[in-house]
Design a protein around this motif. Structure first.
Motif, PDB file in Angstrom:
ATOM      1  N   ALA A 258       0.604  -1.193   0.152  1.00 53.90           N
ATOM      2  CA  ALA A 258       0.101   0.217  -0.119  1.00 53.90           C
ATOM      3  C   ALA A 258       0.696   1.015   0.161  1.00 53.90           C
ATOM      4  N   TYR A 259       1.987   0.782   1.174  1.00 50.37           N
ATOM      5  CA  TYR A 259       3.176   2.537   0.820  1.00 50.37           C
ATOM      6  C   TYR A 259       3.214   2.283  -0.588  1.00 50.37           C
ATOM      7  N   ALA A 260       3.779   1.675  -1.268  1.00 41.98           N
ATOM      8  CA  ALA A 260       4.815   1.524  -2.321  1.00 41.98           C
ATOM      9  C   ALA A 260       4.663   2.104  -3.547  1.00 41.98           C
ATOM     10  N   PRO A 261       3.505   2.854  -3.640  1.00 51.13           N
ATOM     11  CA  PRO A 261       3.330   4.016  -4.900  1.00 51.13           C
ATOM     12  C   PRO A 261       2.975   4.509  -5.292  1.00 51.13           C
ATOM     13  N   GLN A 262       3.732   5.260  -3.752  1.00 53.57           N
ATOM     14  CA  GLN A 262       3.918   6.688  -3.244  1.00 53.57           C
ATOM     15  C   GLN A 262       5.969   6.876  -3.844  1.00 53.57           C
ATOM     16  N   LEU A 263       6.303   5.497  -4.325  1.00 55.35           N
ATOM     17  CA  LEU A 263       8.002   5.214  -4.407  1.00 55.35           C
ATOM     18  C   LEU A 263       8.232   6.160  -6.171  1.00 55.35           C
ATOM     19  N   THR A 264       9.294   6.972  -6.435  1.00 52.14           N
ATOM     20  CA  THR A 264       9.553   6.915  -7.353  1.00 52.14           C
ATOM     21  C   THR A 264      10.866   6.276  -8.211  1.00 52.14           C
ATOM     22  N   GLY A 265      11.212   6.326  -8.991  1.00 50.69           N
ATOM     23  CA  GLY A 265      13.078   5.319  -9.525  1.00 50.69           C
ATOM     24  C   GLY A 265      13.179   4.283  -9.094  1.00 50.69           C
ATOM     25  N   VAL A 266      11.665   3.227  -8.840  1.00 47.13           N
ATOM     26  CA  VAL A 266      11.763   2.091  -8.590  1.00 47.13           C
ATOM     27  C   VAL A 266      10.641   0.890  -8.628  1.00 47.13           C
ATOM     28  N   THR A 267      11.144   0.045  -9.162  1.00 45.72           N
ATOM     29  CA  THR A 267       9.903  -0.953  -9.151  1.00 45.72           C
ATOM     30  C   THR A 267       9.758  -2.377  -8.332  1.00 45.72           C
ATOM     31  N   THR A 268       8.396  -2.183  -8.406  1.00 50.89           N
ATOM     32  CA  THR A 268       7.630  -2.927  -7.369  1.00 50.89           C
ATOM     33  C   THR A 268       7.346  -4.420  -8.252  1.00 50.89           C
ATOM     34  N   ILE A 269       7.567  -5.532  -7.200  1.00 55.54           N
ATOM     35  CA  ILE A 269       7.392  -7.093  -7.609  1.00 55.54           C
ATOM     36  C   ILE A 269       6.286  -7.750  -6.620  1.00 55.54           C
ATOM     37  N   GLN A 270       5.800  -8.481  -6.926  1.00 56.68           N
ATOM     38  CA  GLN A 270       4.801  -9.780  -6.334  1.00 56.68           C
ATOM     39  C   GLN A 270       5.528 -10.311  -5.249  1.00 56.68           C
ATOM     40  N   VAL A 271       5.183 -10.761  -4.659  1.00 54.77           N
ATOM     41  CA  VAL A 271       6.289 -12.048  -3.605  1.00 54.77           C
ATOM     42  C   VAL A 271       5.321 -12.840  -3.114  1.00 54.77           C
ATOM     43  N   THR A 272       5.498 -13.438  -4.107  1.00 55.56           N
ATOM     44  CA  THR A 272       4.449 -14.891  -4.181  1.00 55.56           C
ATOM     45  C   THR A 272       4.619 -15.263  -2.045  1.00 55.56           C
ATOM     46  N   ASP A 273       5.246 -15.614  -0.869  1.00 57.41           N
ATOM     47  CA  ASP A 273       4.869 -16.265   0.418  1.00 57.41           C
ATOM     48  C   ASP A 273       5.429 -14.578   0.871  1.00 57.41           C
ATOM     49  N   ALA A 274       5.451 -13.614   0.797  1.00 59.74           N
ATOM     50  CA  ALA A 274       5.603 -12.371   1.462  1.00 59.74           C
ATOM     51  C   ALA A 274       5.181 -12.644   2.596  1.00 59.74           C
ATOM     52  N   PRO A 275       5.352 -11.768   3.441  1.00 58.67           N
ATOM     53  CA  PRO A 275       4.974 -11.882   5.163  1.00 58.67           C
ATOM     54  C   PRO A 275       3.960 -10.650   5.332  1.00 58.67           C
ATOM     55  N   THR A 276       2.882 -10.499   6.088  1.00 62.15           N
ATOM     56  CA  THR A 276       2.123  -9.717   5.913  1.00 62.15           C
ATOM     57  C   THR A 276       2.527  -8.310   7.859  1.00 62.15           C
ATOM     58  N   ARG A 277       1.985  -7.137   6.973  1.00 59.89           N
ATOM     59  CA  ARG A 277       1.932  -6.334   7.837  1.00 59.89           C
ATOM     60  C   ARG A 277       0.915  -6.152   8.623  1.00 59.89           C
ATOM     61  N   VAL A 278       0.627  -5.421  10.293  1.00 63.25           N
ATOM     62  CA  VAL A 278      -0.483  -5.028  10.360  1.00 63.25           C
ATOM     63  C   VAL A 278       0.148  -3.112  10.622  1.00 63.25           C
ATOM     64  N   GLU A 279      -0.968  -2.741   9.899  1.00 53.76           N
ATOM     65  CA  GLU A 279      -1.002  -0.881  10.367  1.00 53.76           C
ATOM     66  C   GLU A 279      -2.160  -0.593  12.626  1.00 53.76           C
ATOM     67  N   HIS A 280      -1.873  -0.588  13.146  1.00 55.95           N
ATOM     68  CA  HIS A 280      -2.525   0.044  14.159  1.00 55.95           C
ATOM     69  C   HIS A 280      -2.497   1.596  14.232  1.00 55.95           C
ATOM     70  N   VAL A 281      -3.272   1.933  14.915  1.00 55.98           N
ATOM     71  CA  VAL A 281      -2.996   3.292  15.597  1.00 55.98           C
ATOM     72  C   VAL A 281      -3.508   3.558  17.275  1.00 55.98           C
ATOM     73  N   ILE A 282      -2.508   3.692  17.768  1.00 55.71           N
ATOM     74  CA  ILE A 282      -2.244   3.679  19.044  1.00 55.71           C
ATOM     75  C   ILE A 282      -2.933   5.004  20.060  1.00 55.71           C
ATOM     76  N   TRP A 283      -2.877   5.146  20.815  1.00 49.51           N
ATOM     77  CA  TRP A 283      -3.340   6.526  21.730  1.00 49.51           C
ATOM     78  C   TRP A 283      -2.706   5.946  23.631  1.00 49.51           C
ATOM     79  N   SER A 284      -3.377   7.102  24.498  1.00 50.24           N
ATOM     80  CA  SER A 284      -2.419   6.716  25.445  1.00 50.24           C
ATOM     81  C   SER A 284      -4.331   5.957  26.488  1.00 50.24           C
ATOM     82  N   ARG A 285      -3.558   5.187  27.277  1.00 50.44           N
ATOM     83  CA  ARG A 285      -5.096   5.125  28.569  1.00 50.44           C
ATOM     84  C   ARG A 285      -4.960   5.643  29.663  1.00 50.44           C
ATOM     85  N   ALA A 286      -4.228   7.114  29.397  1.00 49.23           N
ATOM     86  CA  ALA A 286      -4.225   7.637  30.365  1.00 49.23           C
ATOM     87  C   ALA A 286      -6.255   8.923  29.509  1.00 49.23           C
TER      88      ALA A 286
END
Length: 310
Positions: A258-286
């Motif tokens: 999802a971030y790769a389209p922001q890049l310039t001057g490089v080529t992106t390739i799908q990875v068949t067995d790629a790992p997954t990243r999870v994005e979170h938003v966090i905030w204080s319990r206070a």
């Protein structure tokens, strides 16, 4: 603390503005840059700090022709000064919140590859609604941002973690899941491929985040699970430098799709067995400041210190 018992003037207090000046000098390591930040002439800032040092009976800074650094007394004074300034600003913001005005300061942490939220767009909307709020954006590694939210120095943060990790000690909301893609130079032999495996990538030289950071761990775990090792010859702390090294043909990388389209001057390739990243938003319990509550509300998060946990 070394100097807290003597942080008083003749009338029993230290001026908040003097504390702000000390904080600015400590953070910029320069009286000139501190004065620019505080919108005062350097002579006025220097005079106030010298006056404070006389009243404390201790030098807060060592000054040479090349640098400015905290003394032992200054290092002891700084945390208390920050607490006082933060408390004063928070008190002012809370009063404003009672009468319906959101102001003060909002500190947001983020990884350099945040993609689940259009953060500039959110900040544009926030700024239009709450023009009196001053916003501080701090980039960092996910694990560092979690600690800063726990400590209260950052009010909300956007993270990227492996599927095996969860934010601990904070309120959290999962935003998105995303697979990593390979990023190579346009003239790299792999650039013409539509997909590539981890095994093929393991023969390449890599640029990646520093070892033991959350962003690095997700890739390390994927290669290890496949029984593979790789050569990470370059370690950098942000995606921009990563893409520039890739563009020069020095290494390949793996970044969120999802971030790769922001890049310039490089080529992106799908990875068949790629790992997954999870994005979170966090905030204080206070209890959050009115500005932090308003920001989280734009993300459809209640943000009252009892949010959902990832």
């Amino acid at each position: 603390m070394l100097v807290t018992s003597s942080i008083v003037k003749e009338d029993g207090s230290v001026e908040l503005q003097q504390m702000r000046y000390v904080i600015a000098v400590a953070e910029t390591s320069s009286f000139t840059r501190a004065a620019e930040r505080c919108l005062v002439v350097q002579s006025a800032l220097s005079h106030q700090i010298a006056r404070l040092e006389r009243e404390l009976g201790a030098k807060l800074f060592e000054r040479t022709s090349r640098r400015v650094r905290l003394t032992q007394a200054g290092a002891a004074f700084l945390p208390a000064a920050r607490q006082c300034v933060d408390a004063a600003e928070r008190a002012s913001a809370e009063v404003a919140g009672v009468v319906g005005e959101v102001r003060g300061r909002l500190v947001i942490g983020l990884i350099s590859t945040v993609a689940a939220v259009d953060l500039p767009g959110v900040l544009r909307d926030f700024r239009q609604r709450y023009p009196s709020v001053r916003i501080n954006l701090r980039a960092g590694a996910s694990e560092e941002l979690i600690e800063q939210v726990k400590q209260g120095t950052v009010e909300a943060a956007f993270l990227g973690l492996p599927t095996t990790a969860r934010p601990d000690g904070v309120n959290a909301r999962e935003l998105a899941r995303d697979r990593l893609v390979a990023v190579v130079a346009p003239d790299h032999p792999l650039a013409a491929e539509s997909a590539v495996s981890l095994r093929r990538l393991s023969t390449e030289v890599f640029v990646d985040l520093p070892a033991r950071t959350a962003g690095r761990i997700q890739s390390d775990q994927a290669f290890a699970a496949a029984g593979l090792s790789r050569d990470v010859a370059f370690e950098v702390t942000n995606a921009y430098l990563t893409s520039r090294l890739v563009e020069q043909g020095l290494a390949v990388a793996m970044l969120p799709s999802a971030y790769a389209p922001q890049l310039t001057g490089v080529t992106t390739i799908q990875v068949t067995d790629a790992p997954t990243r999870v994005e979170h938003v966090i905030w204080s319990r206070a209890e959050l400041t009115p500005a932090a509550k308003a920001f989280l509300a734009l993300l459809d998060i209640q943000g009252k210190g009892t949010g959902s946990h990832a």
